[in-house]
Design a protein around this motif. Structure first.
Motif, short mmCIF file in Angstrom:
data_model
loop_
_atom_site.label_atom_id
_atom_site.label_comp_id
_atom_site.label_asym_id
_atom_site.label_seq_id
_atom_site.Cartn_x
_atom_site.Cartn_y
_atom_site.Cartn_z
N ARG A 202 0.47 -1.25 0.30
CA ARG A 202 -0.22 0.15 0.35
C ARG A 202 0.79 1.53 0.14
NH1 ARG A 202 -2.96 0.06 4.80
NH2 ARG A 202 -1.44 -1.48 5.70
N ASP A 203 2.08 1.02 0.43
CA ASP A 203 3.10 2.78 0.51
C ASP A 203 3.90 1.81 -0.40
OD1 ASP A 203 2.16 4.68 1.80
OD2 ASP A 203 2.22 3.63 3.32
N THR A 204 4.83 2.02 -1.15
CA THR A 204 5.86 1.43 -2.17
C THR A 204 7.23 2.08 -1.76
OG1 THR A 204 4.91 3.13 -3.98
CG2 THR A 204 4.08 0.69 -3.72
N ILE A 205 6.93 3.02 -0.96
CA ILE A 205 8.69 3.49 -0.84
C ILE A 205 8.09 4.59 0.65
CG2 ILE A 205 8.83 4.88 -3.52
CD1 ILE A 205 7.60 7.59 -2.86
N ASN A 206 9.20 4.96 1.30
CA ASN A 206 9.52 5.31 2.37
C ASN A 206 9.48 6.77 2.44
OD1 ASN A 206 10.34 3.38 3.37
ND2 ASN A 206 12.64 3.68 2.94
N PRO A 207 8.72 6.89 3.33
CA PRO A 207 8.15 6.80 4.87
C PRO A 207 7.07 5.89 4.40
CG PRO A 207 8.04 9.30 4.91
CD PRO A 207 8.26 9.03 3.19
N LEU A 208 6.57 5.54 5.33
CA LEU A 208 4.94 4.78 5.36
C LEU A 208 4.01 5.19 6.25
CD1 LEU A 208 7.78 1.73 4.57
CD2 LEU A 208 5.13 0.90 4.27
N ASP A 209 2.75 5.29 6.01
CA ASP A 209 2.62 6.26 6.51
C ASP A 209 -0.13 5.86 6.21
OD1 ASP A 209 1.63 7.33 3.95
OD2 ASP A 209 1.87 9.39 4.67
N THR A 210 0.60 4.83 6.04
CA THR A 210 -0.88 4.41 5.11
C THR A 210 -1.23 3.12 6.66
OG1 THR A 210 -1.03 4.73 3.09
CG2 THR A 210 -2.34 3.78 3.45
N TYR A 211 -2.60 3.15 6.87
CA TYR A 211 -1.99 2.36 7.93
C TYR A 211 -3.80 1.66 8.48
CZ TYR A 211 -4.19 6.21 10.16
OH TYR A 211 -5.80 7.04 10.86
N LEU A 212 -3.29 0.54 8.72
CA LEU A 212 -5.62 -0.03 9.68
C LEU A 212 -4.97 -0.88 10.75
CD1 LEU A 212 -5.30 -2.33 6.21
CD2 LEU A 212 -6.97 -0.20 6.76
N TYR A 213 -5.99 -0.53 11.14
CA TYR A 213 -6.08 -1.33 12.76
C TYR A 213 -6.80 -2.21 12.84
CZ TYR A 213 -5.18 3.80 13.94
OH TYR A 213 -4.23 4.76 14.25
N PRO A 214 -6.18 -3.23 13.10
CA PRO A 214 -7.11 -4.88 12.80
C PRO A 214 -7.93 -5.03 13.41
CG PRO A 214 -4.40 -4.96 13.05
CD PRO A 214 -4.48 -3.56 13.02
N ASN A 215 -7.89 -4.03 15.21
CA ASN A 215 -8.56 -4.23 16.52
C ASN A 215 -10.48 -3.34 15.64
OD1 ASN A 215 -6.83 -1.83 16.96
ND2 ASN A 215 -8.59 -1.50 18.46
N LEU A 216 -10.23 -2.33 14.43
CA LEU A 216 -11.24 -1.54 14.19
C LEU A 216 -11.57 -1.99 12.75
CD1 LEU A 216 -9.86 1.68 15.56
CD2 LEU A 216 -11.50 -0.03 17.21
N ALA A 217 -12.97 -1.30 12.91
CA ALA A 217 -13.19 -1.70 11.29
C ALA A 217 -13.39 -0.48 10.75
CB ALA A 217 -14.90 -1.59 11.22
N ASN A 218 -12.35 0.59 10.98
CA ASN A 218 -11.99 2.05 10.26
C ASN A 218 -11.28 1.70 8.84
OD1 ASN A 218 -12.60 2.36 12.85
ND2 ASN A 218 -11.78 3.59 12.95
N VAL A 219 -11.54 2.58 8.09
CA VAL A 219 -10.97 2.44 6.79
C VAL A 219 -9.61 2.17 6.84
CG1 VAL A 219 -13.53 3.09 5.42
CG2 VAL A 219 -11.95 4.24 6.42
N GLU A 220 -8.91 2.35 5.99
CA GLU A 220 -7.77 2.50 5.76
C GLU A 220 -7.14 4.62 5.67
OE1 GLU A 220 -5.12 1.44 2.83
OE2 GLU A 220 -5.57 2.95 1.39
#
Length: 272
Positions: A202-220
């Motif tokens: 989802r992030d192909t170059i540094n820095p990475l900052d695209t995240y998901l929370y496994p414990n929540l139903a939030n969108v990326e």
């Protein structure tokens, strides 16, 4: 959804994984190609599918709610991480992490936000061995006549690593050595925060900052305060977000390599 020898196939417009117009991400671990074996190393016979080269096994068994019972895991080394789920009811996912507790006294909740929980009855105050996992009498890990599944992992040189670090709350954050370039990491604070996942798809170059929370139903989502670099031998924090780099907070990490090809000795195979 069906599992294939080299991936998986999706049903049309099925549930949460193939709705029209949606973007998805998936992470997979290959166990033993669907081939299982009966394991009688413990008091309870288990059905195990293990890939010892990759340090991963899937363990199925029927619980008996008896504290001190053991179940075989098939790894041949001590598991450092165990994701446990009672398949017969709606109990939480519970996670054993050696870096958080090497005595079997604590557990984390995958679908929750709490810090590690001191619960003797999950793992019976006993760390896993090279052959078995000791169970408490809680439904989450050993429900009476309930179908249980454990996903077990151990670190493999050049492929995976599990450990901990302490945040410094600084944009010049901690460097965490893994011995390989990560492709996917999970981070869990020992505090009342969310689980966090980042990856190189989802992030192909540094820095990475695209995240998901496994414990929540939030969108990326993306946020510069999560900034993190995947380096050739580990990862380094460039942001100050509390889910990854709060000063003085202990974090547990789960990391897998960008090039997950390893020899039988766990040494990565690289291109010339």
């Amino acid at each position: 959804m069906t599992f294939e020898t080299n991936g998986f196939s999706l049903d049309k417009d099925a549930g949460d994984w193939n709705l029209s117009g949606r973007t998805y991400v998936g992470w997979q671990w290959k166990a033993n190609g669907g081939t299982t074996s009966s394991n009688s190393d413990g008091d309870i016979t288990s059905t195990v599918q293990a890939n010892t080269t990759a340090g991963f096994s899937i363990v199925l068994f029927t619980g008996n709610a008896t504290a001190g019972q053991t179940v075989g895991h098939g790894l041949g080394v001590k598991p450092e991480v165990i994701f446990a789920k009672n398949r017969s009811n709606g109990n939480n996912w519970n996670v054993y992490v050696e870096a958080a507790d090497n005595t079997g006294d604590y557990t984390l909740t995958l679908n929750g936000t709490g810090a590690r929980n001191n619960d003797f009855n999950m793992w019976n105050d006993t760390a896993p061995t090279t052959s078995v996992i000791t169970l408490g009498n809680r439904n989450e890990t050993n429900g009476s006549s309930h179908n249980m599944v454990f996903y077990c992992f151990n670190s493999v040189k050049g492929y995976s690593k599990f450990g901990s670090y302490t945040g410094n709350g600084n944009a010049d954050g901690r460097f965490v050595y893994t011995g390989f370039k990560p492709a996917f990491i999970i981070i869990r604070p020992n505090a009342t925060f969310n689980w966090l996942t980042l990856d190189n798809k989802r992030d192909t170059i540094n820095p990475l900052d695209t995240y998901l929370y496994p414990n929540l139903a939030n969108v990326e989502a993306s946020d510069a305060s999560y900034h993190l670099d995947f380096l050739s031998n580990g990862f380094k924090f460039r942001g100050t977000q509390v889910n990854a780099n709060q000063n003085g907070t202990t974090y547990y990490y789960f990391a897998w390599a960008e090039h997950p090809f390893v020899s039988s000795d766990g040494v990565p195979t690289t291109a010339r």
